[in-house]
Motif scaffolding. Structure first.
Motif, PDB file in Angstrom:
ATOM      1  N   ASP A  86       0.909  -1.320   0.064  1.00 37.42           N
ATOM      2  CA  ASP A  86       0.036   0.131  -0.015  1.00 37.42           C
ATOM      3  C   ASP A  86       0.776   1.220   0.066  1.00 37.42           C
ATOM      4  O   ASP A  86       1.648   1.468   1.092  1.00 37.42           O
ATOM      5  N   GLN A  88       0.164   4.364   0.235  1.00 39.39           N
ATOM      6  CA  GLN A  88      -0.387   5.400   1.364  1.00 39.39           C
ATOM      7  C   GLN A  88       0.409   4.872   2.699  1.00 39.39           C
ATOM      8  O   GLN A  88       1.041   5.901   3.239  1.00 39.39           O
ATOM      9  N   THR A  89       0.462   3.869   2.992  1.00 43.60           N
ATOM     10  CA  THR A  89       0.959   3.470   4.297  1.00 43.60           C
ATOM     11  C   THR A  89       2.458   2.986   4.429  1.00 43.60           C
ATOM     12  O   THR A  89       2.996   2.728   5.225  1.00 43.60           O
ATOM     13  N   ARG A  91       2.521  -0.151   3.919  1.00 47.60           N
ATOM     14  CA  ARG A  91       2.459  -1.330   4.591  1.00 47.60           C
ATOM     15  C   ARG A  91       2.590  -2.477   3.625  1.00 47.60           C
ATOM     16  O   ARG A  91       1.917  -2.235   2.469  1.00 47.60           O
TER      17      ARG A  91
END
Length: 124
Positions: A86, A88-89, A91
């Motif tokens: 991901d 955005q994170t 992760r």
């Protein structure tokens, strides 16, 4: 799935027996946008009677970016393994048989298939 007038029968049941989900799928070429490996696809689409895409998807090892996903995908992993990153994170999630994944509209990240992966999906 369609009535005599050619309209979709919205009450029709979609059933893909286990042998269909785990059986042979139709070759669909190389995954568009792949930047690693040689991820060859196999698919089996089911007519949902709506705009939603429904079916079984398989991909050999390889990776590709997904930028600003325009729709929602839900999928259940039948077999294989992949890493989903991901953006955005930051992760990184490793998914495998029995896992359920939801990728919402606007999602940006990366798929890296580690072991030939098969999933049952809906895209809407």
């Amino acid at each position: 799935m369609f009535d005599d007038s050619g309209k979709a029968d919205m009450s029709a049941l979609i059933h893909l027996p286990h042998r269909t989900v785990t059986g042979d799928l139709e070759a669909a070429g190389r995954r568009a946008g792949a930047d690693s490996g040689d991820p060859r696809l196999k698919t089996l689409a089911a007519d949902s009677g709506t705009d939603a895409q429904v079916g079984v998807w398989e991909c050999e090892p390889g990776g590709w970016p997904v930028v600003d996903r325009p729709d929602t995908e839900t999928c259940y992993i039948v077999s294989g393994r992949a890493k989903i990153t991901d953006d955005q994170t930051g992760r990184v999630v490793e998914v495998g048989a029995g896992d359920f994944v939801v990728l919402p509209p606007g999602w940006t990240g990366r798929w890296d298939v580690v072991e030939t992966l098969r999933k049952v999906y809906t895209i809407f």
